[in-house]
Write an enzyme that holds these catalytic residues in place. Sequence first.
Site, PDB file in Angstrom:
ATOM      1  N   HIS A 150      52.193   5.609 -31.265  1.00 31.63           N
ATOM      2  CA  HIS A 150      52.438   5.759 -30.659  1.00 31.63           C
ATOM      3  C   HIS A 150      52.595   6.945 -29.880  1.00 31.63           C
ATOM      4  O   HIS A 150      53.177   6.954 -28.280  1.00 31.63           O
ATOM      5  CB  HIS A 150      53.505   4.648 -29.828  1.00 31.63           C
ATOM      6  CG  HIS A 150      54.782   4.962 -29.859  1.00 31.63           C
ATOM      7  ND1 HIS A 150      55.203   5.153 -28.919  1.00 31.63           N
ATOM      8  CD2 HIS A 150      55.706   5.254 -31.151  1.00 31.63           C
ATOM      9  CE1 HIS A 150      56.595   4.823 -30.007  1.00 31.63           C
ATOM     10  NE2 HIS A 150      56.567   5.329 -30.643  1.00 31.63           N
ATOM     11  N   HIS A 181      66.787   2.010 -27.722  1.00 28.58           N
ATOM     12  CA  HIS A 181      66.505   2.332 -25.764  1.00 28.58           C
ATOM     13  C   HIS A 181      65.900   1.605 -24.464  1.00 28.58           C
ATOM     14  O   HIS A 181      64.527   1.836 -24.706  1.00 28.58           O
ATOM     15  CB  HIS A 181      65.710   3.998 -26.374  1.00 28.58           C
ATOM     16  CG  HIS A 181      63.822   3.644 -26.611  1.00 28.58           C
ATOM     17  ND1 HIS A 181      63.343   2.907 -26.055  1.00 28.58           N
ATOM     18  CD2 HIS A 181      63.153   4.335 -27.420  1.00 28.58           C
ATOM     19  CE1 HIS A 181      62.316   2.700 -26.944  1.00 28.58           C
ATOM     20  NE2 HIS A 181      61.862   3.023 -27.889  1.00 28.58           N
ATOM     21  N   HIS A 189      59.937   0.308 -39.527  1.00 27.00           N
ATOM     22  CA  HIS A 189      60.627  -0.814 -39.387  1.00 27.00           C
ATOM     23  C   HIS A 189      60.257  -1.962 -39.193  1.00 27.00           C
ATOM     24  O   HIS A 189      59.213  -2.349 -39.738  1.00 27.00           O
ATOM     25  CB  HIS A 189      60.905  -0.421 -37.776  1.00 27.00           C
ATOM     26  CG  HIS A 189      61.134   0.886 -36.565  1.00 27.00           C
ATOM     27  ND1 HIS A 189      62.279   0.867 -36.695  1.00 27.00           N
ATOM     28  CD2 HIS A 189      60.259   1.301 -36.292  1.00 27.00           C
ATOM     29  CE1 HIS A 189      62.106   2.022 -36.282  1.00 27.00           C
ATOM     30  NE2 HIS A 189      61.261   3.031 -36.016  1.00 27.00           N
ATOM     31  N   TYR A 209      56.978  -6.651 -31.531  1.00 28.14           N
ATOM     32  CA  TYR A 209      57.025  -4.862 -31.297  1.00 28.14           C
ATOM     33  C   TYR A 209      55.818  -4.419 -30.466  1.00 28.14           C
ATOM     34  O   TYR A 209      55.273  -3.908 -29.992  1.00 28.14           O
ATOM     35  CB  TYR A 209      56.948  -4.857 -32.103  1.00 28.14           C
ATOM     36  CG  TYR A 209      57.273  -3.535 -33.064  1.00 28.14           C
ATOM     37  CD1 TYR A 209      58.491  -2.765 -32.914  1.00 28.14           C
ATOM     38  CD2 TYR A 209      55.893  -2.431 -33.327  1.00 28.14           C
ATOM     39  CE1 TYR A 209      58.366  -1.679 -33.729  1.00 28.14           C
ATOM     40  CE2 TYR A 209      56.211  -1.455 -33.282  1.00 28.14           C
ATOM     41  CZ  TYR A 209      57.811  -0.744 -34.148  1.00 28.14           C
ATOM     42  OH  TYR A 209      57.513   0.439 -34.502  1.00 28.14           O
ATOM     43  N   HIS A 244      56.729  11.264 -38.401  1.00 32.13           N
ATOM     44  CA  HIS A 244      56.719  10.595 -36.720  1.00 32.13           C
ATOM     45  C   HIS A 244      57.650  11.502 -36.040  1.00 32.13           C
ATOM     46  O   HIS A 244      58.562  11.144 -37.126  1.00 32.13           O
ATOM     47  CB  HIS A 244      56.633   9.296 -36.482  1.00 32.13           C
ATOM     48  CG  HIS A 244      56.925   8.339 -34.942  1.00 32.13           C
ATOM     49  ND1 HIS A 244      56.228   9.250 -34.158  1.00 32.13           N
ATOM     50  CD2 HIS A 244      57.338   7.793 -34.741  1.00 32.13           C
ATOM     51  CE1 HIS A 244      57.109   8.797 -32.271  1.00 32.13           C
ATOM     52  NE2 HIS A 244      57.304   7.692 -32.791  1.00 32.13           N
ATOM     53  N   GLU A 286      59.668  11.161 -33.133  1.00 35.16           N
ATOM     54  CA  GLU A 286      60.958   9.877 -32.551  1.00 35.16           C
ATOM     55  C   GLU A 286      62.127  10.235 -32.916  1.00 35.16           C
ATOM     56  O   GLU A 286      62.162  10.173 -34.716  1.00 35.16           O
ATOM     57  CB  GLU A 286      60.575   8.816 -32.215  1.00 35.16           C
ATOM     58  CG  GLU A 286      61.372   7.980 -30.438  1.00 35.16           C
ATOM     59  CD  GLU A 286      60.543   6.834 -30.421  1.00 35.16           C
ATOM     60  OE1 GLU A 286      59.923   6.885 -30.366  1.00 35.16           O
ATOM     61  OE2 GLU A 286      61.675   6.742 -29.153  1.00 35.16           O
ATOM     62  N   ASP A 323      55.179   3.812 -37.554  1.00 37.45           N
ATOM     63  CA  ASP A 323      56.534   2.753 -35.934  1.00 37.45           C
ATOM     64  C   ASP A 323      54.655   1.341 -36.563  1.00 37.45           C
ATOM     65  O   ASP A 323      55.588  -0.056 -36.299  1.00 37.45           O
ATOM     66  CB  ASP A 323      55.707   3.790 -34.775  1.00 37.45           C
ATOM     67  CG  ASP A 323      57.336   3.932 -35.070  1.00 37.45           C
ATOM     68  OD1 ASP A 323      58.682   3.991 -35.493  1.00 37.45           O
ATOM     69  OD2 ASP A 323      57.506   4.438 -33.886  1.00 37.45           O
ATOM     70  N   ASP A 328      64.652   8.168 -33.564  1.00 39.18           N
ATOM     71  CA  ASP A 328      64.747   6.930 -34.637  1.00 39.18           C
ATOM     72  C   ASP A 328      63.906   7.722 -35.621  1.00 39.18           C
ATOM     73  O   ASP A 328      64.583   7.122 -36.805  1.00 39.18           O
ATOM     74  CB  ASP A 328      64.367   6.087 -34.045  1.00 39.18           C
ATOM     75  CG  ASP A 328      63.274   6.098 -33.883  1.00 39.18           C
ATOM     76  OD1 ASP A 328      62.001   6.060 -33.586  1.00 39.18           O
ATOM     77  OD2 ASP A 328      62.460   4.486 -33.899  1.00 39.18           O
TER      78      ASP A 328
END
Length: 406
Positions: free
Chosen positions: A144, A24, A224, A191, A78, A80, A163, A82
């Site tokens: 986040h 992104h 990740h 990151y 989370h 998001e 994350d 991904d």
Amino acid sequence: MQAVEIKPDIYWVGGIDWTVRDFHGYITPNGTSYNNYLIMDEQITLVDAVKSDLSRTCLDRISSVVDPGKIKNIVVNHIEMDHGAVDKILAVAPNAMLYMTKLAKAGLARHFDISGWNIKIVKSGDELSLGNKTLLFLETPMLHWPDSMVTYVKEDKLLLSQDAFGQHYASSSRFDDGVPVEELEDAVVDYYANILMPFGRLITSKLAEIEKLGLEIDMIAPDHGVIWRKDPSKVLKMYHDMASGKAECSAVIIYDTMWKSTELMTRPLMEGLLAEGVPTKVVKLRNTPMSIAIKEFWKSRGMLIGTPTLNNLMFPSVAEFLTHLRGLRPTNRIACAFGSYGWGGGAVREAYGELNRMKLETFEPGIAIKYRPDQEDIKNIYDFGRQFARNLKEYHKQFEDIGSNV
Ligand code: FEO
């Protein structure tokens, strides 16, 4: 596709994307991984999902341990996208119960038709017994996203941290002890700078909360990058230090140029900084992905931003960089501006406007040169670099103790 056991009866079942270079808009030169974890217990539980296009990989890895249709619980730390393959998991385990925060449910409802989904809302302190293992949920709002939480497996002292503590870093090793330390540290800083920079205060208070709860952490498994098996305290300390304002007593010159006048200014500036013993890097914005420029900004205590004037404003790439940086709400850095102009000028003033909106410490006024620096200008630019370096070193003193007593 095989699962990887990370703790007794707990498996990594994620996917690795070696080739992604644009996440992104965040440039990922080392690729990334999407991690999720399968807990084999009386209630078989999956924690988090992968990116949708890696769902087949994830299901294959799960199948190497158990029939995915036997999954009883899915924890959504989370939302998001991904980690958005929740629907793909539910397609094979339609009766699974989903555990998530209230805001995660509200957010997922904007991505999927969740009317047929079994969802239980959890909050900080709630526990879920799977049989032999117990999950403890801890909300981490705005770390986040508003929906975020982490899951702690009490019996294994394992923090499934979504994350947080992650890295965009593809590797054939699943663990921190299988990759070069310097590469890993760089991936953590990259990151943090690009994703977590705005949330330093929240990170500090959340780390304090974890400490107050007395949670012993033997392993941190993020969504990740690699899993912190050998030394989870290393990344905890890195986060503590970065959130507290730790940076190198160094400078970065970040600039762009039209006819190379602003570029010419970077050389005496650097000479001045080096004469004061301040290590300095140079980043040209048009040659550098934004996320790398952001990382270099974050690593140094001081930034010199260079911009030619275009139509009385900053050069577009510099304006773009500063706008992006403002969104990351940087703190604990000192900055100044320099640049060239032809007639009316204005770019250096505009740059200070942005730096002041960010509430960074500034060294003012900056230095602006008409058309092209001559020998006298070169001398003045060198002196400006030296003065900025002296101010930087003085400003840095207040941060010198960070990390020494952690
Ligand atoms: Fe890895 Fe915020 O998603």
